[in-house]
Design a protein around this motif. Structure first.
Motif, short mmCIF file in Angstrom:
data_model
loop_
_atom_site.label_atom_id
_atom_site.label_comp_id
_atom_site.label_asym_id
_atom_site.label_seq_id
_atom_site.Cartn_x
_atom_site.Cartn_y
_atom_site.Cartn_z
N LYS A 28 -9.72 19.37 -31.24
CA LYS A 28 -8.39 18.77 -31.08
C LYS A 28 -8.40 17.56 -30.18
CE LYS A 28 -5.93 22.09 -33.15
NZ LYS A 28 -5.32 21.87 -34.41
N SER A 29 -9.39 17.43 -29.30
CA SER A 29 -9.41 16.29 -28.38
C SER A 29 -10.81 15.68 -28.33
CB SER A 29 -8.94 16.71 -26.98
OG SER A 29 -9.81 17.65 -26.41
N PHE A 30 -10.89 14.50 -27.72
CA PHE A 30 -12.15 13.75 -27.69
C PHE A 30 -12.24 12.96 -26.41
CE2 PHE A 30 -8.97 10.97 -29.47
CZ PHE A 30 -9.28 9.72 -28.96
N ASN A 31 -13.39 12.35 -26.20
CA ASN A 31 -13.64 11.50 -25.06
C ASN A 31 -14.38 10.25 -25.53
OD1 ASN A 31 -13.79 10.54 -22.47
ND2 ASN A 31 -15.19 12.10 -21.72
N VAL A 32 -14.20 9.16 -24.85
CA VAL A 32 -14.94 7.93 -25.14
C VAL A 32 -15.69 7.52 -23.90
CG1 VAL A 32 -13.33 7.12 -26.90
CG2 VAL A 32 -13.01 6.42 -24.55
N SER A 33 -16.79 6.81 -24.12
CA SER A 33 -17.55 6.34 -22.94
C SER A 33 -17.50 4.84 -22.83
CB SER A 33 -18.99 6.80 -23.03
OG SER A 33 -19.56 6.46 -24.27
#
Length: 108
Positions: free
Chosen positions: A103-108
């Motif tokens: 349901k969620s994500f992260n970016v770098s």
């Protein structure tokens, strides 16, 4: 910087707008949420805001606020059917990790 949509996503968005009876297009945004930090948000919109950027692909307007565009640039929005499940899928090259539930994500 842009966002594209697949043929199946374009058809689905057009269907939603037609059933609703009005709408300029689909707003795609990134909100702070979930265990990985960010989540996608979708909504049909009737007017463009002052900080919005509008992309047109396959005769569908995709509206993104300028803050979300940083996280969405290069993304393809698809609509997929998998058995009895169906929904929009984001093919986002900026994502570095997803949470376990998807349901969620992260970016770098």
């Amino acid at each position: 910087m842009s966002i594209t949509i697949s043929n199946s996503a374009a058809q689905r968005i057009k269907t939603f707008i037609n059933k609703r009876g009005r709408g300029l297009g689909l707003r795609v945004a990134v909100k702070i949420s979930g265990c990985s930090g960010m989540a996608y948000a979708l909504e049909l919109v009737d007017e463009v805001q002052h900080d919005d950027i509008v992309f047109k692909d396959k005769d569908v307007k995709v509206i993104i606020d300028s803050k979300s565009l940083v996280y969405l640039s290069g993304t393809e929005l698809d609509f997929v059917k998998n058995g009895i499940n169906e929904g929009f899928q984001f093919n986002n090259p900026n994502v570095s990790s997803h949470c376990g539930c998807g349901k969620s994500f992260n970016v770098s």
